[in-house]
Design an enzyme around this catalytic site. Structure first.
Site, PDB file in Angstrom:
ATOM      1  N   ASP A  30      37.264 -32.480  -4.910  1.00 41.44           N
ATOM      2  CA  ASP A  30      37.602 -33.898  -4.976  1.00 41.44           C
ATOM      3  C   ASP A  30      38.954 -34.143  -4.283  1.00 41.44           C
ATOM      4  OD1 ASP A  30      36.560 -36.366  -7.056  1.00 41.44           O
ATOM      5  OD2 ASP A  30      38.566 -36.553  -6.170  1.00 41.44           O
ATOM      6  N   ILE A  31      39.052 -35.232  -3.554  1.00 44.46           N
ATOM      7  CA  ILE A  31      40.272 -35.548  -2.813  1.00 44.46           C
ATOM      8  C   ILE A  31      41.429 -35.915  -3.751  1.00 44.46           C
ATOM      9  CG2 ILE A  31      39.931 -38.044  -2.490  1.00 44.46           C
ATOM     10  CD1 ILE A  31      40.598 -37.564   0.511  1.00 44.46           C
ATOM     11  N   ASN A  85      29.384 -40.703 -13.371  1.00 43.32           N
ATOM     12  CA  ASN A  85      29.613 -42.106 -13.720  1.00 43.32           C
ATOM     13  C   ASN A  85      28.519 -42.962 -13.081  1.00 43.32           C
ATOM     14  OD1 ASN A  85      32.088 -41.459 -15.059  1.00 43.32           O
ATOM     15  ND2 ASN A  85      33.104 -41.339 -13.060  1.00 43.32           N
ATOM     16  N   GLY A  91      33.072 -46.403 -14.136  1.00 43.87           N
ATOM     17  CA  GLY A  91      34.022 -45.761 -13.242  1.00 43.87           C
ATOM     18  C   GLY A  91      33.440 -45.249 -11.942  1.00 43.87           C
ATOM     19  N   GLN A  92      32.168 -45.595 -11.658  1.00 44.65           N
ATOM     20  CA  GLN A  92      31.607 -45.129 -10.383  1.00 44.65           C
ATOM     21  C   GLN A  92      32.236 -45.891  -9.226  1.00 44.65           C
ATOM     22  OE1 GLN A  92      27.314 -45.459  -9.984  1.00 44.65           O
ATOM     23  NE2 GLN A  92      27.287 -44.122  -8.173  1.00 44.65           N
ATOM     24  N   SER A  93      32.753 -45.149  -8.245  1.00 40.85           N
ATOM     25  CA  SER A  93      33.370 -45.784  -7.083  1.00 40.85           C
ATOM     26  C   SER A  93      32.652 -45.421  -5.783  1.00 40.85           C
ATOM     27  CB  SER A  93      34.851 -45.401  -6.987  1.00 40.85           C
ATOM     28  OG  SER A  93      35.000 -44.011  -6.859  1.00 40.85           O
ATOM     29  N   HIS A  98      26.649 -38.111  -7.674  1.00 43.43           N
ATOM     30  CA  HIS A  98      27.533 -36.941  -7.654  1.00 43.43           C
ATOM     31  C   HIS A  98      27.849 -36.529  -9.075  1.00 43.43           C
ATOM     32  CE1 HIS A  98      29.963 -40.615  -7.354  1.00 43.43           C
ATOM     33  NE2 HIS A  98      30.879 -40.000  -8.100  1.00 43.43           N
ATOM     34  N   HIS A 100      30.742 -34.591 -11.130  1.00 45.00           N
ATOM     35  CA  HIS A 100      32.081 -34.026 -11.172  1.00 45.00           C
ATOM     36  C   HIS A 100      32.036 -32.755 -12.014  1.00 45.00           C
ATOM     37  CE1 HIS A 100      34.275 -37.865 -10.048  1.00 45.00           C
ATOM     38  NE2 HIS A 100      33.163 -38.389 -10.520  1.00 45.00           N
TER      39      HIS A 100
HETATM   40  P1  5GP Z   1      33.342 -41.755  -8.968  1.00 46.14           P
HETATM   41  O1  5GP Z   1      34.580 -42.607  -9.088  1.00 46.14           O
HETATM   42  O2  5GP Z   1      32.286 -42.483  -8.150  1.00 46.14           O
HETATM   43  O3  5GP Z   1      32.802 -41.208 -10.252  1.00 46.14           O
HETATM   44  O4  5GP Z   1      33.765 -40.466  -8.155  1.00 46.14           O
HETATM   45  C1  5GP Z   1      34.045 -40.500  -6.787  1.00 46.14           C
HETATM   46  C2  5GP Z   1      35.006 -39.386  -6.513  1.00 46.14           C
HETATM   47  O5  5GP Z   1      35.035 -39.176  -5.130  1.00 46.14           O
HETATM   48  C3  5GP Z   1      36.444 -39.686  -6.956  1.00 46.14           C
HETATM   49  O6  5GP Z   1      36.862 -38.707  -7.893  1.00 46.14           O
HETATM   50  C4  5GP Z   1      37.234 -39.641  -5.661  1.00 46.14           C
HETATM   51  O7  5GP Z   1      38.506 -39.046  -5.804  1.00 46.14           O
HETATM   52  C5  5GP Z   1      36.332 -38.836  -4.743  1.00 46.14           C
HETATM   53  N1  5GP Z   1      36.446 -39.182  -3.338  1.00 46.14           N
HETATM   54  C6  5GP Z   1      36.450 -40.443  -2.815  1.00 46.14           C
HETATM   55  N2  5GP Z   1      36.537 -40.379  -1.471  1.00 46.14           N
HETATM   56  C7  5GP Z   1      36.589 -39.048  -1.151  1.00 46.14           C
HETATM   57  C8  5GP Z   1      36.692 -38.356   0.090  1.00 46.14           C
HETATM   58  O8  5GP Z   1      36.758 -38.946   1.171  1.00 46.14           O
HETATM   59  N3  5GP Z   1      36.719 -37.000   0.031  1.00 46.14           N
HETATM   60  C9  5GP Z   1      36.658 -36.320  -1.148  1.00 46.14           C
HETATM   61  N4  5GP Z   1      36.712 -34.975  -1.093  1.00 46.14           N
HETATM   62  N5  5GP Z   1      36.559 -36.942  -2.342  1.00 46.14           N
HETATM   63  C10 5GP Z   1      36.524 -38.296  -2.339  1.00 46.14           C
END
Ligand code: 5GP
Ligand code: ZN
Length: 112
Positions: A30-31, A85, A91-93, A98, A100
């Protein structure tokens, strides 16, 4: 999906720090890590979230969990949390399925 960030990462069109890859799934760090170990496991095919899992594509999810079980053993993770999420309120972005995988610190329950 042409405008999906994680489809592009899975295809290698956007760079990422790879943990594991096979023909079905891709795992990468994760970034913005939320724990000492924090990687994501995604299907290479576009599925929007758990809410789009069906009898036809659930084999991909089963496969991802076998990969998580194997990777966690290989990485020596004794305790870890798997999170997905679904929807903005949860909290899904990124709207590509995916999981985690978080490990290496104490975690609280219930999650925030
Ligand atoms: P969500 O918020 O949808 O549950 O998780 C998305 C995850 O993707 C977040 O933890 C966020 O830090 C990660 N993420 C978003 N953009 C990137 C990216 O460009 N590269 C990587 N490695 N992770 C990303
Ligand atoms: Zn996608």
């Amino acid at each position: 999906m042409s405008d999906c960030l994680f489809c592009k990462i899975a295809a290698g069109e956007i760079p990422s720090n790879k943990v594991y890859e096979d023909e079905v799934c891709y795992a990468f760090h994760d970034i913005a890590p939320q724990a000492p170990t924090h990687f994501l496991v995604i299907p290479k095919t576009h599925i929007g979230s758990v809410s789009e899992v069906t009898a036809d594509n659930s084999g991909v999810v089963a496969h991802i969990f076998t990969v998580i079980a194997r990777l966690s053993k290989e990485l020596g993770l004794e305790s870890y949390r798997v999170v997905s999420n679904i929807g903005e309120q949860a909290g899904q972005s990124v709207f590509h399925l995916h999981f985690h995988v978080l490990s290496g610190r104490d975690m609280t329950w219930p999650p925030g």
